[in-house]
Structures are given as C-alpha cells and as structure tokens.
Design an enzyme around this catalytic site. Structure first.
Site, short mmCIF file in Angstrom:
data_model
loop_
_atom_site.label_atom_id
_atom_site.label_comp_id
_atom_site.label_asym_id
_atom_site.label_seq_id
_atom_site.Cartn_x
_atom_site.Cartn_y
_atom_site.Cartn_z
N LYS A 257 0.85 -1.20 0.00
CA LYS A 257 0.00 0.00 0.00
C LYS A 257 0.88 1.24 0.00
O LYS A 257 1.72 1.43 0.89
CB LYS A 257 -0.91 -0.01 1.24
CG LYS A 257 -1.69 1.30 1.45
CD LYS A 257 -2.63 1.24 2.65
CE LYS A 257 -3.24 2.60 2.98
NZ LYS A 257 -4.14 2.58 4.16
N ASP A 262 -2.54 10.19 3.85
CA ASP A 262 -3.94 9.78 3.98
C ASP A 262 -4.69 10.78 4.86
O ASP A 262 -4.67 10.68 6.09
CB ASP A 262 -4.02 8.37 4.59
CG ASP A 262 -5.47 7.88 4.72
OD1 ASP A 262 -6.37 8.54 4.15
OD2 ASP A 262 -5.68 6.84 5.38
N LYS A 269 -10.04 12.92 8.33
CA LYS A 269 -9.65 12.47 9.67
C LYS A 269 -9.60 13.65 10.63
O LYS A 269 -9.41 14.78 10.20
CB LYS A 269 -8.24 11.84 9.60
CG LYS A 269 -8.18 10.48 8.94
CD LYS A 269 -6.74 9.98 8.89
CE LYS A 269 -6.62 8.64 8.19
NZ LYS A 269 -7.24 7.52 8.93
N ASP A 339 -12.12 7.05 3.71
CA ASP A 339 -10.90 6.80 4.48
C ASP A 339 -10.49 5.32 4.42
O ASP A 339 -9.40 4.95 4.85
CB ASP A 339 -11.13 7.23 5.94
CG ASP A 339 -9.84 7.42 6.70
OD1 ASP A 339 -8.76 7.39 6.05
OD2 ASP A 339 -9.89 7.61 7.94
N GLU A 341 -9.38 3.79 1.98
CA GLU A 341 -8.83 3.92 0.62
C GLU A 341 -7.79 2.88 0.30
O GLU A 341 -7.58 2.53 -0.86
CB GLU A 341 -8.24 5.33 0.44
CG GLU A 341 -6.81 5.54 0.96
CD GLU A 341 -6.64 5.30 2.46
OE1 GLU A 341 -7.64 5.39 3.19
OE2 GLU A 341 -5.51 5.01 2.88
N ARG A 343 -7.66 -0.33 0.86
CA ARG A 343 -8.20 -1.55 0.25
C ARG A 343 -8.64 -1.32 -1.19
O ARG A 343 -8.64 -2.23 -2.00
CB ARG A 343 -9.33 -2.10 1.12
CG ARG A 343 -10.51 -1.18 1.26
CD ARG A 343 -11.38 -1.54 2.45
NE ARG A 343 -10.80 -1.11 3.73
CZ ARG A 343 -11.39 -1.29 4.91
NH1 ARG A 343 -12.56 -1.88 4.98
NH2 ARG A 343 -10.81 -0.86 6.01
N1 BES Z 1 -4.29 4.48 6.90
C1 BES Z 1 -5.42 4.17 7.69
C2 BES Z 1 -5.11 3.14 8.78
C3 BES Z 1 -4.16 3.57 9.84
C4 BES Z 1 -4.62 4.10 11.03
C5 BES Z 1 -2.81 3.40 9.68
C6 BES Z 1 -3.75 4.49 12.02
C7 BES Z 1 -1.93 3.79 10.67
C8 BES Z 1 -2.39 4.32 11.83
C9 BES Z 1 -6.55 3.63 6.83
O1 BES Z 1 -6.58 4.10 5.53
C10 BES Z 1 -7.84 4.04 7.48
O2 BES Z 1 -8.07 5.20 7.58
N2 BES Z 1 -8.62 3.05 7.88
C11 BES Z 1 -9.86 3.31 8.53
C12 BES Z 1 -10.88 2.33 7.99
C13 BES Z 1 -12.28 2.65 8.38
C14 BES Z 1 -12.75 3.90 7.67
C15 BES Z 1 -13.17 1.49 8.01
C16 BES Z 1 -9.67 3.10 10.04
O3 BES Z 1 -8.88 2.24 10.41
O4 BES Z 1 -10.25 3.84 10.80
ZN ZN Z 2 -4.75 4.69 4.74
ZN ZN Z 3 -7.64 5.93 5.34
#
Ligand code: BES
Ligand code: ZN
Ligand code: ZN
Length: 489
Positions: A257, A262, A269, A339, A341, A343
């Site tokens: 990835k 992000d 966020k 968010d 993204e 996947r």
């Molecule tokens: N990049 C984030 C995951 C992440 C969170 C990495 C904290 C490192 C530290 C990912 O893209 C994300 O935002 N995932 C969301 C998914 C949710 C919207 C289903 C999450 O984990 O909150």
């Molecule tokens: Zn991410």
């Molecule tokens: Zn994200």
C-alpha cells in the site's frame, strides 16, 4: 560499514571494545575475554541482567580506550532479540559519544555453534540498524553514525562471519531505505516523486522497473485506484518491480500500500495524528526495499513487486461516500467511507498482480486499519490468510526477526459485513467491529484462488518512541520479515 576482524580484541585499535556478559556464566571461551567481561561483575551496579551496562576507561592490557560490558541475562533465556538490543545499545552509545568505530565481540551462546551464529547474526542486525539517523532535513547534524562497526571472529568462525556480515548488511540497508521513505515528509514523496525515488534506488540493481502513469491505469480500467487519487493534484502511479534470476520455479508477488498521505478524503480524519499519516505508504516502502535487497542477495525465485501510489485528499474532484466504483476485476464497490482507501488501491493492484504474473504466492503489506492497532498494539502486525500454513510461516519469520506478526482469522461468515444494497460489495463493514478482518476479507475478493496472505502493519510501521535499535520515525518493518519469509516459500 560492517567489517569482520580477526585480530585479538585486546590488541585491536578501536574507540570502544564491546563485550557481553551473562548473569550465570561467561559468554566467552577465550580466557582473556572471559577475564575482561567478568570484571564488570565486581561492581554492585552490574549483575549481568539484560539491559545492564558498565564502561571502563584505560584498562591495562587493552588497546581500546573504552571497554563496554553489556548484560544479556540468563544464558538459557538469551534469545536473538536480547543480543540484537544489546548491540543496538552499544552502537547508540558510540554514536552519542561521537566515536568513529567500535569492535563488538559476539557471545558464544551455550547452545553451541548454531547459537553462536544466531547471536552473531542478531548482533550484526542490531548494530547496523542502530547506526542510523534520519537527519536529512536538519542543517546541524547532532550525531553522525559511526564509520565502522567491527565484529570479532576467531579463525574458525571467520568465513562464516564474513558471509553473514555481507548478507545482513544488504538486508539492513533495505530496512534503512524503507525508514528513509517512511519518515520523509509527505510534500517530498507525492506519488510521482515517490515513484521516481523508487525507480532510482531499484535502477542500481538487477531489477526491471516499470512505472504505469494515470493513462496506463485508465487503459487497465483501474477505477478503484484512480478514484482514490482523484481528490489530489498529484496523479496516481503504479510501480512494478520485476526480479528474474537465471531460472526459477516459483513466482512470488508482493504488493504494498502506497498512500503517500492519507487525509481520509471527504471522510476527513480528525486533526490529531493527521501528520502521522505520511506513513501510509510504509507497505510500498517495505516491498520496494525488499525487492532491492532480494536482488542484491541473489534470491533464487522470480519476485514481482506491485506498488500502487496515491495521495488521499478531499477536494471538489475527490471521490465521495455513496459513489459506486468499478474495479479492474469487474466487481463494483460502493464507497461507505473514503478513508478506507487502502483496500481500494490494493484491490486493483492485487488483481493486476494475479492476472499479469499468475504468482504461486501473493503477499500484501499495508498500513490498513486502526482496528488492527486496537487488537494487537503498536508493535505487532496482524497476518491474515485462509491458508494457516502460510500465516504460520510468516509468523515464524516474525519471531526470528522480531518483526512480530500474529495470525488473525478470516472467517467466511463475516463476509456478510461487506454486503451492499447497490453494488457487489461495500468498502467498509456495516459496523466498526472486526474492522481489520473486514478489510482482509475485502482484499480476499481480488486474489482469486491464489495462495495469499495480508499483513496489516498499521501499528509497527512507525515508532513514536525509540527502542535500542530504532529511533522515533519509520521503522522499516517488513523488510527483514519478508526477506526471511521469501526463502521459506
Ligand atoms: N491508513 C489508515 C489506517 C491507519 C490508522 C494506519 C492508524 C496507521 C495508523 C486507513 O486508511 C484508514 O483510515 N482506515 C480506517 C478504515 C475505516 C474507515 C473502516 C480506520 O482504520 O479507521
Ligand atoms: Zn490509509
Ligand atoms: Zn484511510
């Protein structure tokens, strides 16, 4: 530099001589080293337990000005990580004191030849990994890495030690390269810049690099990847690294990835921790550095790295919650949250890797979910695979390298979480429970029957706190892990 030296440590010219001591017995068979290391135990502040350290200056009979003795704890319990940490600590001390060289004498663990080799290997890793600073953006470099880390090997161990040092140097340089990329600020590694940086590093090795730009991605119908990038003024890229040895039996694909920043997109966020989202390309960094290291060490199978690179930003052209996007596989995805993204871009990258290369095994590495950090904390990655043999194999490499991975379930009946009323699948689950599993199940939709594992490194990719061989910042997690796993596939 990591160099083997065979001259007896007592007469070696170096800034600091580093010796180890167990709590219960001597770490050396050489009587002179034994005597030197045992001196530390004459002092009440040193018992030999793991973490203990004592430094002597101007010892008689030793050419080095300083002798540092490090405790390793009980000899029966000393494992790779304990000695890796000890070597890291020694190098850290040398760097802080602005020394130019140190000579480390690896202990001979009681478990015999194998134990001795294991200890030397882990110590070399700790030493190289600790001899690193990310100070590219500071005018005043507070401390520089030491010039040379010497390792003592007697005549009998010399050849083996030299081979080891060469291999470990290359692999750890891979880890440090990944750290550089992960720590780099997001304005300096937007997709086009990051892909150039990868191509530059890969160009020095026997690797073929192809960069697919957004035109190529459109031709390949990679709408999932393109939709994530659509909010950013920096266009999506996909870097493909292809390593082909003279002949091979298996093709292994690694997918990483590469979200260079992000923000969350339209589902933006919260402010706190947003700056940390520069690390969301750590999977791509680990995969690129692994391909480079594998090529340098002459890996014996075909290895392909697929790196989708995007920036996830909110804007008038960004993709929206509610959008339905057609992936390259033909499956449609309803966007429940912009968010989620990672996947999306992995869906098209996994599909590409499977269709273009028909790999025997495919492993993806991604900072995919906060839920995985909730489950396993900041130091342990989750490994997801419908094939328990594959996840156990990866977890085994995790133990050995201390890039720990914990096997997580991928239950078929959870697939209903991803049901959509309007499209083939949703990109987020119906509720927030089991978020890391839902993400893994989403990815599984895009690998067909290929033997596949997913490693969620959201926790360990970035360190907020220093340890003995890694300062705060990118950790390079995944390179040593994958380098160990590859040889077992
Ligand atoms: N990049 C984030 C995951 C992440 C969170 C990495 C904290 C490192 C530290 C990912 O893209 C994300 O935002 N995932 C969301 C998914 C949710 C919207 C289903 C999450 O984990 O909150
Ligand atoms: Zn991410
Ligand atoms: Zn994200």
């Amino acid at each position: 530099m990591l160099t083997i030296q065979t001259q007896h440590p007592a007469v070696a010219k170096t800034d600091i001589l580093v010796l180890a001591a167990f709590e219960d017995q001597s770490a050396y068979s050489d009587p002179q080293l034994q005597e030197l290391a045992d001196r530390a135990r004459d002092w009440p502040e040193f018992s030999g337990k793991s973490g203990d350290e004592l430094i002597f200056y101007d010892l008689q009979g030793v050419k080095a000005k300083r002798v540092l003795i490090l405790g390793l704890g009980n000899s029966a319990k000393a494992d790779r990580e304990i000695v890796r940490k000890a070597a890291g600590k020694a190098v850290g001390r040398a760097v802080e004191a602005d020394l130019t060289s140190l000579l480390i004498c690896p202990p001979e663990l009681p478990s015999g030849e194998k134990g001795r080799a294991d200890a030397a290997e882990a110590m070399m890793e700790g030493a190289v990994l600790a001899n690193y600073r990310f100070d590219l953006y500071k005018k005043e470099k507070k401390h520089k890495p030491v010039k040379t880390v010497w390792f003592y090997a007697d005549d009998r161990f010399e050849d083996q030690a030299r081979g080891m040092a060469e291999k470990i140097w290359i692999i750890c340089q891979g880890t440090l390269l990944a750290r550089d990329w992960v720590s780099m600020p997001p304005n300096e590694k937007r997709p086009a810049g990051f892909s150039r940086s990868i191509a530059k590093a890969a160009g020095k090795e026997p690797l073929e690099t192809v960069i697919l730009d957004s035109g190529d991605l459109k031709k390949n119908r990679m709408r999932a990847l393109l939709s994530v990038a659509s909010g950013s003024s920096s266009r999506a890229q996909m870097v493909v690294l292809d390593y082909r040895p003279h002949s091979w039996e298996k093709t292994i694909a690694l997918v990483g990835k590469g979200v260079t920043f992000d923000s969350g997109g339209i589902n933006i966020k919260p402010a706190s921790g947003l700056e940390g989202m520069k690390m969301d390309m750590a999977g791509a960094a680990a995969v690129a550095a692994t391909l480079i290291s594998a090529a340098r060490t002459g890996f014996n199978q075909r290895l392909v790295g697929v790196l989708p690179l995007v920036e996830n930003m909110p804007s008038g052209t960004a993709y929206r919650p509610g959008d339905i996007v057609k992936t390259a596989s033909g499956k449609t995805v309803e966007i429940g949250n912009t968010d989620a993204e990672g996947r999306m871009i992995l869906a098209d990258a996994l599909d590409y890797a499977v269709k273009q290369y028909a790999p025997d095994v495919i492993i993806d590495v991604a900072t995919l979910t906060g839920a995985c950090i909730v489950a396993l904390g900041e130091k342990i990655a989750g490994v997801f695979s419908p094939d328990p043999e594959l996840s156990d194999l990866i977890a085994g490499s995790g133990e050995k390298t201390h890039e720990r991975c914990w096997p997580m379930p991928v239950p078929e009946d959870y697939r209903e979480l991803l049901k959509s009323d309007f499209a083939d699948i949703r990109n987020v689950g119906k509720n927030r429970w089991g978020g890391a599993i839902a993400a893994a199940l989403f990815l599984s939709e895009f690998v067909g029957d290929t033997r596949w594992a997913h490693i969620d490194i959201a926790g360990p990719a970035f360190a907020s706190k220093a340890n003995d061989y890694c300062r705060p910042g990118g950790t390079g997690f995944g390179v040593r892990l994958l380098m160990d796993t590859l040889w077992k596939l």
